[in-house]
Design a protein around this motif. Sequence first.
Motif, PDB file in Angstrom:
ATOM      1  N   ARG A 189      10.878  39.536  12.888  1.00 22.67           N
ATOM      2  CA  ARG A 189       9.842  38.507  12.716  1.00 22.67           C
ATOM      3  C   ARG A 189       8.665  39.050  11.898  1.00 22.67           C
ATOM      4  N   ARG A 190       8.277  40.301  12.150  1.00 23.37           N
ATOM      5  CA  ARG A 190       7.157  40.875  11.413  1.00 23.37           C
ATOM      6  C   ARG A 190       7.499  41.079   9.942  1.00 23.37           C
TER       7      ARG A 190
ATOM      8  N   SER B 134       2.446  46.287   7.486  1.00 18.56           N
ATOM      9  CA  SER B 134       1.041  45.893   7.567  1.00 18.56           C
ATOM     10  C   SER B 134       0.124  46.714   6.678  1.00 18.56           C
TER      11      SER B 134
ATOM     12  N   LYS C 117      11.242  41.575  17.285  1.00 21.06           N
ATOM     13  CA  LYS C 117       9.858  41.683  16.830  1.00 21.06           C
ATOM     14  C   LYS C 117       9.771  42.189  15.405  1.00 21.06           C
TER      15      LYS C 117
ATOM     16  N   ARG D  71       9.494  39.171   8.200  1.00 21.76           N
ATOM     17  CA  ARG D  71       9.412  37.840   7.587  1.00 21.76           C
ATOM     18  C   ARG D  71       7.956  37.407   7.410  1.00 21.76           C
ATOM     19  N   GLN D  72       7.121  37.692   8.417  1.00 21.86           N
ATOM     20  CA  GLN D  72       5.700  37.332   8.317  1.00 21.86           C
ATOM     21  C   GLN D  72       5.020  38.068   7.163  1.00 21.86           C
ATOM     22  N   ALA D  73       5.531  39.272   6.873  1.00 27.05           N
ATOM     23  CA  ALA D  73       4.971  40.063   5.773  1.00 27.05           C
ATOM     24  C   ALA D  73       5.516  39.626   4.417  1.00 27.05           C
ATOM     25  N   GLY D  74       6.397  38.640   4.421  1.00 21.23           N
ATOM     26  CA  GLY D  74       6.865  38.077   3.164  1.00 21.23           C
ATOM     27  C   GLY D  74       8.130  38.668   2.592  1.00 21.23           C
TER      28      GLY D  74
ATOM     29  N   GLU E  33      15.321  28.413   9.947  1.00 17.49           N
ATOM     30  CA  GLU E  33      14.344  28.446   8.862  1.00 17.49           C
ATOM     31  C   GLU E  33      14.846  29.136   7.599  1.00 17.49           C
TER      32      GLU E  33
ATOM     33  N   VAL F 222      14.523  31.277  13.706  1.00 20.47           N
ATOM     34  CA  VAL F 222      14.680  31.989  12.439  1.00 20.47           C
ATOM     35  C   VAL F 222      15.930  31.501  11.721  1.00 20.47           C
TER      36      VAL F 222
END
Length: 271
Positions: A46-47, A172, A43, A49-52, A74, A71
């Motif tokens: 992934r978070r 976040s 988790k 990566r989602q945050a850039g 990608e 992942v």
Amino acid sequence: MADLLTIDDPDDPRLRDYTGLTDVELRRRREPAEGLFIAEGEKVIRRARQAGYEMRSMLLSAKWVDVMRDVIDEVPAPVYAVSPDLAEQVTGYHVHRGALASMQRKPLPGAAELLSTARRVVVMESVNDHTNIGAIFRSAAALGMDAVLLSPDCADPLYRRSVKVSMGAVFSVPYARLESWPGDLETVREAGFTLLALTPADKARSLDDVAPHTMDRVALMLGAEGDGLSRRALVAADEWVRIPMAHGVDSLNVGAAAAVSFYAVTTGRPA
């Protein structure tokens, strides 16, 4: 697509980002200097990566290869498949979650940049316990705080333990470090914020009476576990506030106190 490489030598130089993860002083020095941090668990990776955040590499035990296959497909960074025993030799502990990633740090924004758009900020002084940092960030994200400002001696929010405890919430909520303490608190005030110092002191007013949720811009100041805010920080505040206590309890852990205070600061605030 990443290269999936099986490694069986704990001294392989390609694993350097992951060596000695339990050596706190070593990692405190190395990670900011080398511009990296470690994300642990599916988790959190992934978070991140989602945050850039850009991935430098990933370290996986065999059973996690399929779980992280999307992942792996990608990202261009190398992925190192290792046995649990080898992972423990390299990192210094049993990697329960079986997945680690070395991520590239981003440049931190300046405090003025964050203050220009925020209305509810956390200001931490000397909070140097990574568990508390992670817990505070998690509550800040969940309860709608806009930004976090750290005194120069606060712990690193991107240290592995902080990231893990926050469950990736450190990605976040934007944060910045104040360069001068407590002098830079005046910068916060000049940006239109009311500085509220959280303290169990008798002269502090109850959060219910102060009603911070009705204020336009609030900066809630939190101190370290045990010591609390320094005298200099308290003097710099506009007002002292406290959480009412019952049953003879004098205070809460700073992580718990933060969550209660964030709720008081954000609930019902004007849109």
